[in-house]
Scaffold this active site. Structure first.
Site, PDB file in Angstrom:
ATOM      1  N   ALA A  35      21.822  18.739  67.106  1.00  0.00           N
ATOM      2  CA  ALA A  35      20.578  17.991  67.284  1.00  0.00           C
ATOM      3  C   ALA A  35      20.226  17.140  66.070  1.00  0.00           C
ATOM      4  CB  ALA A  35      19.436  18.966  67.597  1.00  0.00           C
ATOM      5  N   ASN A  38      22.703  14.285  65.441  1.00  0.00           N
ATOM      6  CA  ASN A  38      22.480  13.213  66.412  1.00  0.00           C
ATOM      7  C   ASN A  38      21.328  12.319  65.968  1.00  0.00           C
ATOM      8  OD1 ASN A  38      24.465  14.379  68.013  1.00  0.00           O
ATOM      9  ND2 ASN A  38      23.022  15.394  69.379  1.00  0.00           N
ATOM     10  N   TYR A 104      28.871  28.275  73.133  1.00  0.00           N
ATOM     11  CA  TYR A 104      28.769  28.105  71.689  1.00  0.00           C
ATOM     12  C   TYR A 104      29.555  29.195  70.960  1.00  0.00           C
ATOM     13  CZ  TYR A 104      24.892  24.922  72.679  1.00  0.00           C
ATOM     14  OH  TYR A 104      24.116  23.884  73.137  1.00  0.00           O
ATOM     15  N   GLY A 227      12.096  14.178  80.569  1.00  0.00           N
ATOM     16  CA  GLY A 227      13.323  13.861  81.289  1.00  0.00           C
ATOM     17  C   GLY A 227      13.191  12.610  82.131  1.00  0.00           C
ATOM     18  N   GLY A 230      10.002  10.405  82.084  1.00  0.00           N
ATOM     19  CA  GLY A 230       9.610   9.614  80.925  1.00  0.00           C
ATOM     20  C   GLY A 230       9.095  10.480  79.794  1.00  0.00           C
ATOM     21  N   ASP A 257      17.577  13.902  71.602  1.00  0.00           N
ATOM     22  CA  ASP A 257      17.752  13.572  70.187  1.00  0.00           C
ATOM     23  C   ASP A 257      17.700  12.065  69.970  1.00  0.00           C
ATOM     24  OD1 ASP A 257      18.200  16.319  69.786  1.00  0.00           O
ATOM     25  OD2 ASP A 257      20.348  16.077  70.141  1.00  0.00           O
ATOM     26  N   ASP A 293      27.354  12.974  72.716  1.00  0.00           N
ATOM     27  CA  ASP A 293      25.979  13.192  72.263  1.00  0.00           C
ATOM     28  C   ASP A 293      25.411  11.994  71.498  1.00  0.00           C
ATOM     29  OD1 ASP A 293      26.945  15.773  73.024  1.00  0.00           O
ATOM     30  OD2 ASP A 293      25.322  16.653  71.874  1.00  0.00           O
TER      31      ASP A 293
END
Length: 314
Positions: A35, A38, A104, A227, A230, A257, A293
């Protein structure tokens, strides 16, 4: 002064190129993500001076991350190479055409060993904006302590403190995240989050009421990322929302991000809340239009390439 200092963890990324479960012989694409990295790349591409604080392993993945961030114009003044722990990585696949899954591999990673001694107080104090996320807070107690210490330094120096809640239930529970972040929120100037994430901090009915409730805890600005609906921001007594920029979506990961990078960029330049939300929406649209990303993040000269930023509802 540095425009932006971020504190976080970058991870190597292996992205399956096909759709469906992994099988032997499947092609993958190697990159990296995270994050804060990015956001760092997004801001650097928009022409800002950026530095990142993080730990990486003394390994091939760590070197790729360092080399690429440097190539993108992100200062590595805050980098620490850990010879005793590996760089994290993650595996992403399109399990179905509509569902992306991520695994992860970060237990015992170099990034989780971040500690306050890794921070250069001078770098933090001279930042115009300090930014981190709940991911950094959640990866380990020592990383949480380092981020908290950075908040103290930045707050005392009069820098803008920016927090994207980015709650990851695999790292820490909603209860633990809520308690930790509520204790810090008085030192935060700009907070970003989804509807569910903002509810870790306060209760509210409508999105407008929720943003106002979090705003009452102390941040100057509360930004609700919604999302496909908006984004909405509460600044002072004003609530403003903007729609998404319509594009053909290819990869939704990293859109939030990208939005943060655009919003903070416009804020640094003195744009009003509408301008900040608009630039955030444009950067998010660029991000979802390209696999990866950060690979699709725009440069400043490209900001006007996308249409659809005209509608603003008050």
């Amino acid at each position: 002064m540095t425009d932006l200092v971020t504190i976080g963890e970058s991870l190597g990324l292996f992205r399956a190129s096909g759709i469906g479960p992994l099988t032997p012989g499947d092609a993958t694409v190697f990159s990296f993500a995270g994050a804060e990295s990015n956001v760092s790349i997004g801001m650097a591409r928009l022409g800002h001076q950026v530095a990142m604080v993080q730990r990486v392993g003394d390994d091939a993945v760590g070197r790729v991350i360092a080399d690429r961030l440097r190539a993108e114009g992100v200062s590595l003044a805050g980098f620490v190479t850990d010879p005793d722990a590996p760089t994290s990585f993650m595996l992403r696949q399109n399990r179905t055409a509509d569902r992306v899954t991520v695994s992860y591999y970060r237990h015992g990673s170099a990034g989780s060993r971040l500690r306050r001694d890794d921070l250069d107080p001078g770098l933090i104090r001279t930042a115009r904006i300090l930014h981190t996320t709940g991911i950094t807070m959640g990866i380990s107690p020592s990383a949480r302590d380092a981020a908290t210490y950075a908040f103290d330094l930045a707050h005392e120096a009069g820098a803008t403190v920016s927090l994207d809640i980015n709650h990851r239930s695999r790292l820490w529970s909603a209860q633990e995240a809520g308690e930790t972040l509520r204790a810090l929120i008085g030192k935060v100037d700009v907070v970003f989050g989804s509807d569910d994430e903002l509810r870790l901090l306060a209760d509210g009915g409508t999105p407008e009421e929720l943003a106002a409730a979090v705003r009452d805890l102390g941040p100057a600005e509360v930004v609700l990322k919604r999302g496909e609906l908006g984004a909405l921001a509460r600044a002072g007594s004003e609530t403003v929302s903007v729609p998404v920029v319509p594009v053909t979506g290819v990869d939704p990961v990293g859109a939030g991000d990208a939005f943060v990078a655009g919003y903070l960029s416009a804020r640094l330049e003195g744009q009003d809340v509408v301008g900040r939300l608009r630039r955030g929406a444009v950067c998010g649209a660029f991000a979802v239009s390209v696999p990866g990303d950060w690979e699709g993040l725009p440069r400043r000269a490209e900001l006007d390439l996308l249409a659809g930023t005209e509608n603003v509802r008050r």
